[in-house]
Design a protein around this motif. Structure first.
Motif, PDB file in Angstrom:
ATOM      1  N   HIS A  53       0.836  -1.203   0.000  1.00 48.72           N
ATOM      2  CA  HIS A  53       0.000   0.000   0.000  1.00 48.72           C
ATOM      3  C   HIS A  53       0.872   1.254   0.000  1.00 48.72           C
ATOM      4  O   HIS A  53       0.580   2.241  -0.699  1.00 48.72           O
ATOM      5  CB  HIS A  53      -0.920   0.011   1.222  1.00 48.72           C
ATOM      6  CG  HIS A  53      -2.162  -0.795   1.059  1.00 48.72           C
ATOM      7  ND1 HIS A  53      -2.304  -2.061   1.581  1.00 48.72           N
ATOM      8  CD2 HIS A  53      -3.334  -0.525   0.431  1.00 48.72           C
ATOM      9  CE1 HIS A  53      -3.502  -2.537   1.279  1.00 48.72           C
ATOM     10  NE2 HIS A  53      -4.154  -1.626   0.582  1.00 48.72           N
ATOM     11  N   THR A  57       1.055   4.309  -2.823  1.00 55.87           N
ATOM     12  CA  THR A  57       0.881   5.730  -2.519  1.00 55.87           C
ATOM     13  C   THR A  57       2.047   6.548  -3.054  1.00 55.87           C
ATOM     14  O   THR A  57       1.852   7.592  -3.702  1.00 55.87           O
ATOM     15  CB  THR A  57       0.762   5.931  -1.001  1.00 55.87           C
ATOM     16  OG1 THR A  57      -0.421   5.280  -0.530  1.00 55.87           O
ATOM     17  CG2 THR A  57       0.695   7.409  -0.649  1.00 55.87           C
ATOM     18  N   GLU A  93      -8.160   9.988  -1.416  1.00 49.97           N
ATOM     19  CA  GLU A  93      -7.699   8.824  -0.661  1.00 49.97           C
ATOM     20  C   GLU A  93      -8.275   8.839   0.751  1.00 49.97           C
ATOM     21  O   GLU A  93      -8.739   7.809   1.250  1.00 49.97           O
ATOM     22  CB  GLU A  93      -6.169   8.802  -0.601  1.00 49.97           C
ATOM     23  CG  GLU A  93      -5.523   8.162  -1.797  1.00 49.97           C
ATOM     24  CD  GLU A  93      -5.895   6.698  -1.933  1.00 49.97           C
ATOM     25  OE1 GLU A  93      -5.344   5.850  -1.193  1.00 49.97           O
ATOM     26  OE2 GLU A  93      -6.756   6.391  -2.778  1.00 49.97           O
ATOM     27  N   ILE A  97     -10.801   5.988   2.281  1.00 49.51           N
ATOM     28  CA  ILE A  97     -10.579   5.315   3.559  1.00 49.51           C
ATOM     29  C   ILE A  97     -11.775   5.534   4.483  1.00 49.51           C
ATOM     30  O   ILE A  97     -12.231   4.609   5.180  1.00 49.51           O
ATOM     31  CB  ILE A  97      -9.283   5.832   4.206  1.00 49.51           C
ATOM     32  CG1 ILE A  97      -8.076   5.388   3.379  1.00 49.51           C
ATOM     33  CG2 ILE A  97      -9.162   5.356   5.649  1.00 49.51           C
ATOM     34  CD1 ILE A  97      -6.774   6.051   3.796  1.00 49.51           C
ATOM     35  N   ASP A 100     -14.664   3.305   3.689  1.00 49.88           N
ATOM     36  CA  ASP A 100     -14.439   1.923   4.113  1.00 49.88           C
ATOM     37  C   ASP A 100     -14.717   1.724   5.598  1.00 49.88           C
ATOM     38  O   ASP A 100     -14.895   0.576   6.041  1.00 49.88           O
ATOM     39  CB  ASP A 100     -12.996   1.504   3.811  1.00 49.88           C
ATOM     40  CG  ASP A 100     -12.742   1.325   2.319  1.00 49.88           C
ATOM     41  OD1 ASP A 100     -13.732   1.214   1.563  1.00 49.88           O
ATOM     42  OD2 ASP A 100     -11.567   1.302   1.911  1.00 49.88           O
ATOM     43  N   GLU A 184      -1.250   5.750   5.377  1.00 51.08           N
ATOM     44  CA  GLU A 184      -1.316   4.365   5.848  1.00 51.08           C
ATOM     45  C   GLU A 184      -1.770   4.291   7.299  1.00 51.08           C
ATOM     46  O   GLU A 184      -2.530   3.385   7.666  1.00 51.08           O
ATOM     47  CB  GLU A 184       0.047   3.691   5.678  1.00 51.08           C
ATOM     48  CG  GLU A 184       0.055   2.215   5.959  1.00 51.08           C
ATOM     49  CD  GLU A 184      -0.732   1.375   4.955  1.00 51.08           C
ATOM     50  OE1 GLU A 184      -0.767   0.141   5.112  1.00 51.08           O
ATOM     51  OE2 GLU A 184      -1.318   1.951   4.021  1.00 51.08           O
ATOM     52  N   ARG A 187      -5.425   4.549   7.200  1.00 51.81           N
ATOM     53  CA  ARG A 187      -6.064   3.320   6.704  1.00 51.81           C
ATOM     54  C   ARG A 187      -6.192   2.269   7.800  1.00 51.81           C
ATOM     55  O   ARG A 187      -7.258   1.660   7.961  1.00 51.81           O
ATOM     56  CB  ARG A 187      -5.266   2.754   5.531  1.00 51.81           C
ATOM     57  CG  ARG A 187      -5.957   1.601   4.797  1.00 51.81           C
ATOM     58  CD  ARG A 187      -5.107   1.072   3.671  1.00 51.81           C
ATOM     59  NE  ARG A 187      -3.943   0.334   4.165  1.00 51.81           N
ATOM     60  CZ  ARG A 187      -3.978  -0.949   4.537  1.00 51.81           C
ATOM     61  NH1 ARG A 187      -5.119  -1.638   4.478  1.00 51.81           N
ATOM     62  NH2 ARG A 187      -2.878  -1.548   4.959  1.00 51.81           N
TER      63      ARG A 187
END
Length: 509
Positions: A53, A57, A93, A97, A100, A184, A187
């Motif tokens: 990931h 990015t 992004e 996220i 989700d 990250e 996420r």
């Protein structure tokens, strides 16, 4: 005599050793600090950090060709290039996220116009649009949700010429790597709930003078953010230049200021008198990073002098490079350099800079070219994505731990009315202190870099110890029921400080 045993000396002169049971001895003099137990939820989140990931990015940010802040004012850039396109993608992004996790993030843009800079060394010559992008994971405890911890990296880049907005400036390491850490962390941590809030940020304008972070720090100050910790990741790609033998992939540097940049003259006098040059809030944040690293990465994090083999740890609690650990650098930043954490320092917020162990300046602020067989340019091929993933894990562990811990104790004082060899500390509870949380007294010898000893104070808000306040440095921190520790707070004398600029008459002996 060992370092840990030194505080016992004053006590030995007062009580016969035969009267001290082990339990009584420990109750009065504490025990060596040990890493707290691993939080299974945090450990599982760290396992979700993905080098793939992170690579995706950084690769995406490189595709914007040149992310110079100045490119925001250009009208002839190819589609999907330049800093504005990069900002839009970062926003998307964060929103992806958030989708989700059931829209758990509040995604925001901090758009503003930076005026021209005065002087011959100006790096912004005309009014220029800057955009900071950030996402807030709100705390689940209404009593603590106002508290915030923040992670950031800068998404702008540059090549050899500050004003060149068209030729490639990939900025893979400086600082797509830091932005990848922030994204990250968002996420993996957005899947969890924390009592207090976490802010994930990507700022612009770093290369022109920390413009983006300065604007965001001032915004945080003006809006009254209870910002307790800022982690600035800048150049965390773990340079992989072939033939480089001095790089250490087990180490990441954590820079922290000693004397607060916003200290007043009176505060400077007090710091000097108390010997508190090594205990700024930012320095306590750096110690917290080290403390948390010992929990989630190595049982005995350490390193030896540069030029010798890196230190190795005895155990590895998360799947990272064996021995990976933070190295505390007790200065604000590197020589001749600056970073976005300083913007937050100057507004009074605790902030540190996290940076790879050894930078390669052929791959910073350079046009892409080959000269005398040397490749220049901040290219993707020199980034170690596994190293960046380890840095992201350290950041995520720190953010999650501090967001799970109670707030730091308030109004922490050491009573100084009497001349004696004891130490009496008092403090008050932070806002939203959970009923089942406790307090911990920590201390270290004055020459030690990190806290070495601790004592559980329970729910009390005062304590008296048979250890001389003149011989060690004390701190007080809050601890959740699960063992999450807040940053420690250095006590200040309870009676008003005199004007330490003037000579003082010593008390009569």
């Amino acid at each position: 005599m060992t370092t840990a045993s030194r505080p016992l000396a004053p006590l030995a002169g007062l009580l016969l050793a035969s009267l001290l049971t082990p339990a009584l001895l420990q109750a009065q003099t504490g025990a060596p600090i040990a890493p707290v137990p691993v939080d299974p939820a945090i450990a599982q989140a760290l396992q979700q950090v993905s080098a793939d990931h992170i690579r995706a990015t950084i690769e995406k940010l490189v595709t914007f060709n040149n992310r110079s802040t100045l490119s925001s004012m250009e009208t002839d850039l190819p589609p999907n290039t330049g800093v504005s396109a990069a900002a839009d993608w970062i926003e998307s992004e964060f929103k992806r996220i958030s989708a989700d996790c059931g829209n758990c993030l509040e995604v925001k843009r901090d758009d503003f116009i930076e005026p021209p800079q005065p002087g011959p060394a100006s790096r912004i010559l005309k009014p220029t649009k800057l955009t900071n992008v950030y996402a807030i994971l709100r705390g689940s405890d209404p009593a603590q949700a106002a508290r915030k911890v923040l992670v950031t990296g800068h998404y702008d880049s540059r090549n050899s010429d500050n004003f060149n907005t068209h030729d490639p400036a990939p900025g893979a390491n400086d600082d797509a790597s830091g932005v990848a850490v922030s994204i990250e962390c968002a996420r993996v941590l957005s899947k969890l709930k924390f009592p207090s809030s976490i802010v994930f940020v990507a700022v612009a304008g770093e290369e022109q003078g920390l413009n983006g972070s300065r604007h965001l720090a001032k915004l945080a100050k003006s809006e009254g953010w209870q910002l307790e910790a800022v982690l600035n990741n800048d150049i965390v790609g773990g340079d992989t230049t072939p033939g480089e033998t001095m790089q250490d992939k087990t180490a990441v540097r954590v820079f922290s200021e000693g004397v607060p940049g916003n200290a007043t003259l009176d505060q400077l006098h007090a710091i000097q008198t108390l010997g508190a040059e090594n205990d700024s809030p930012s320095r306590e944040l750096a110690r917290a990073v080290s403390d948390i690293g010992a929990t989630y990465f190595t049982a005995t994090p350490h390193r030896v002098a540069e030029g010798t083999a890196p230190g190795r740890a005895r155990s590895n609690l998360v799947h990272v490079e064996p021995g990976f650990h933070p190295v505390l650098i007790f200065r604000r930043d590197r020589y001749l350099r600056g970073g976005d954490h300083t913007s937050f320092n100057l507004e009074g917020f605790p902030a540190v800079r996290i940076t790879e162990w050894r930078e390669n300046f052929n791959h910073q602020h350079q046009n892409i070219r080959v000269e005398n067989g040397i490749q220049y340019g901040d290219l993707l091929q020199y980034v170690d994505f596994n190293y960046v993933a380890n840095v992201a894990r350290l950041n995520a562990a720190t953010l999650a731990t501090l967001a799970s811990a109670p707030g730091s104790p308030q109004d922490v004082h050491v009573l100084t009315a009497a001349l004696d060899n004891n130490t009496e500390l008092t403090w008050t509870a932070p806002a939203g202190m959970p009923a089942n949380a406790t307090y911990e007294i920590v201390w270290r010898n004055t020459e030690d870099p990190t806290w070495t000893m601790s004592l559980n104070a329970g729910s009390a808000t005062s304590i008296k110890l048979p250890i001389s306040k003149d011989n060690v440095v004390f701190g007080v921190r809050s601890v959740s029921q699960a063992g999450h520790r807040s940053m420690a707070v250095l006590p200040t004398p309870s009676r008003p400080m005199r004007n330490f600029a003037q000579p003082q008459t010593p008390p009569k002996s």
